[in-house]
Design an enzyme around this catalytic site. Structure first.
Site, PDB file in Angstrom:
ATOM      1  CE  LYS A  57       7.399 -12.596   7.347  1.00  0.00           C
ATOM      2  NZ  LYS A  57       7.897 -12.675   8.780  1.00  0.00           N
ATOM      3  NE  ARG A  89      10.825  -9.236  15.705  1.00  0.00           N
ATOM      4  CZ  ARG A  89      10.553  -9.693  14.465  1.00  0.00           C
ATOM      5  NH1 ARG A  89      11.168  -9.156  13.545  1.00  0.00           N
ATOM      6  NH2 ARG A  89      10.249 -11.012  14.249  1.00  0.00           N
ATOM      7  CE1 TYR A 114      20.152  12.506 -12.955  1.00  0.00           C
ATOM      8  CE2 TYR A 114      19.423   9.913 -12.845  1.00  0.00           C
ATOM      9  CZ  TYR A 114      19.430  11.225 -13.268  1.00  0.00           C
ATOM     10  OH  TYR A 114      17.912  11.440 -13.897  1.00  0.00           O
ATOM     11  CG  MET A 135      12.562   5.860 -10.893  1.00  0.00           C
ATOM     12  SD  MET A 135      11.249   7.317 -10.955  1.00  0.00           S
ATOM     13  CE  MET A 135      12.131   8.491  -9.713  1.00  0.00           C
TER      14      MET A 135
HETATM   15  C1  PLP Z   1       8.773 -13.719   8.699  1.00  0.00           C
HETATM   16  C2  PLP Z   1       8.553 -14.644   9.939  1.00  0.00           C
HETATM   17  C3  PLP Z   1       9.203 -16.167   9.466  1.00  0.00           C
HETATM   18  C4  PLP Z   1       9.961 -16.532   8.413  1.00  0.00           C
HETATM   19  O1  PLP Z   1      11.451 -16.160   8.340  1.00  0.00           O
HETATM   20  P1  PLP Z   1      12.415 -16.290   7.266  1.00  0.00           P
HETATM   21  O2  PLP Z   1      13.855 -15.969   7.855  1.00  0.00           O
HETATM   22  O3  PLP Z   1      12.033 -15.720   5.993  1.00  0.00           O
HETATM   23  O4  PLP Z   1      12.220 -17.897   7.074  1.00  0.00           O
HETATM   24  C5  PLP Z   1       9.062 -16.766  10.628  1.00  0.00           C
HETATM   25  N1  PLP Z   1       8.483 -16.596  11.917  1.00  0.00           N
HETATM   26  C6  PLP Z   1       8.132 -15.385  11.994  1.00  0.00           C
HETATM   27  C7  PLP Z   1       7.548 -15.078  13.553  1.00  0.00           C
HETATM   28  C8  PLP Z   1       8.305 -14.680  11.100  1.00  0.00           C
HETATM   29  O5  PLP Z   1       7.740 -12.979  11.374  1.00  0.00           O
END
Ligand code: PLP
Length: 358
Positions: A35, A129, A255, A303
């Site tokens: 992702k 969640r 800065y 930046m």
């Molecule tokens: C992003 C995610 C993972 C991967 O987590 P990592 O800590 O990057 O290995 C696994 N399961 C779910 C549901 C996630 O959202």
């Protein structure tokens, strides 16, 4: 000539890390989590690099899953948040995407769908969640059975809140809660491990793990760097020294004039800044690397540039390549200096930085 600020992506390191995840999964298979544009590495590059090794991928949303198809990769893709609309259900059925179902409204979309893809049921074991309460799983399975969708369910998923902390007893509690909740369906798959879970002594992982950050060489564990865990950094963020000068005692840089030389200090300006995703909160003493030497940042990150102290690399000159993170400086070290985690730095590299894979 384009600016020399690039993110070099080692597909070999990526494959090494995926194989390590599989070796550590103790008999479970590993769906590669790619992702957020493959954690900033380029989702299509990552999907293609892992296509021979990984039999399943996982992403957050359907746009990402479609990008994998756009790369010509045909393996199943799990949508970790399930459908965001009824249309997602139909698209998923067409494209061999698997849906993680976590809410009542998603169940309604499934009941109303003509074609339903493979499903995973999310169990909330304490992350709080997403997911159904353990006590509600039987009801969800009954509802799916009534809708003649029971055969679409491939397995159950849960997610750990504290697996990055080997001293927490939270993970054992969540594991027990999960196994208890799914016990009536022994033939369905179970998936509970993120990257961190691979590194927990004695942690059962069952059928499918979900490694993300470890594939990219980042550490999932509190207080440990990726290389210390046997992971190879996949991304090298690299930029050029664009100018070199010597600061006199009393002269400051950047800065806020936040850093002032106490003695004569050779100083370089590097063509990378927070506009490229380099963290502005990485302050003085954050490490970098030039010509085989470890150097340090001084003053504030701008930046488009940042300043480095070249005392340790006095021969450095304009045009020399500086590694901001990669094989010599772990992204996890930079993250520690910036008060964040490697995940945020890798996913935060902006579109201005070309990804060059090798
Ligand atoms: C992003 C995610 C993972 C991967 O987590 P990592 O800590 O990057 O290995 C696994 N399961 C779910 C549901 C996630 O959202």
């Amino acid at each position: 000539m384009p600016r020399a600020t690039v993110a070099r992506i080692s597909t070999e390191a990526l494959r090494h890390n995926y194989r390590k995840a599989v070796a550590m999964a103790g008999g479970a298979r590993a769906m590669a989590v790619i992702k957020a544009d493959g954690y900033g590495h380029g989702i299509q590059t990552v999907a293609r690099a892992l296509r021979e090794d990984a039999s399943k991928f996982a992403v957050a949303c359907i746009e990402e899953a479609l990008a994998i198809r756009g790369a010509g990769v045909t393996a199943p893709v799990v949508l970790l948040q399930g459908p965001h609309s009824p249309e997602d259900v139909a698209t998923s059925a067409d494209q061999d995407f698997e849906l993680v179902i976590h809410s009542e409204h998603q169940l309604r979309w499934l009941e109303e769908s003509v074609r339903v893809p493979a499903l995973w049921i999310k169990v909330n074991t304490g992350m709080n969640r997403l997911g159904f309460a353990p006590a509600d799983i039987a009801g969800v399975m009954e509802l799916l059975g009534n809708a003649e969708l029971a055969s679409r369910v491939t397995g159950f998923v849960t997610h750990f809140a504290c697996a990055d902390d080997a001293n927490s007893d939270n993970t054992a509690r969540q594991t027990a809660c999960f196994l208890d909740a799914v016990d009536p369906w022994p033939d369905l798959s179970r998936s509970l491990g993120n990257s961190a879970a691979h590194f927990l002594e004695g942690q059962p992982l069952f059928d499918w793990t979900r490694p993300g950050i470890m594939l990219y060489g980042g550490s999932p564990m509190i207080g440990q760097l990726g290389p210390e865990l046997g992971l190879q950094p996949v991304m090298t963020l690299e930029a050029e020294l664009t100018s070199v000068r010597t600061l006199k005692p009393g002269e400051s840089v950047g800065y806020g004039a936040s850093w002032t030389a106490t003695g004569e200090t050779p100083m370089g300006i590097v063509a990378v800044g927070y506009g490229d995703g380099y963290p502005r909160h990485a302050g003085t003493d954050t490490p970098a690397w030039v010509n085989g030497r470890r150097i340090r940042l001084i003053g504030r990150v701008s930046m488009d540039m940042l300043a480095v102290d070249l005392t340790e690399a006095p021969d450095a000159k304009p045009g020399d390549k500086v590694e901001l993170w990669g094989r010599n400086v772990s992204v996890d070290e930079v993250a520690q200096h910036a008060g964040t985690i490697g995940y945020e730095l890798l996913t935060g590299v902006t579109v201005r930085v070309p990804r060059v894979h090798e």
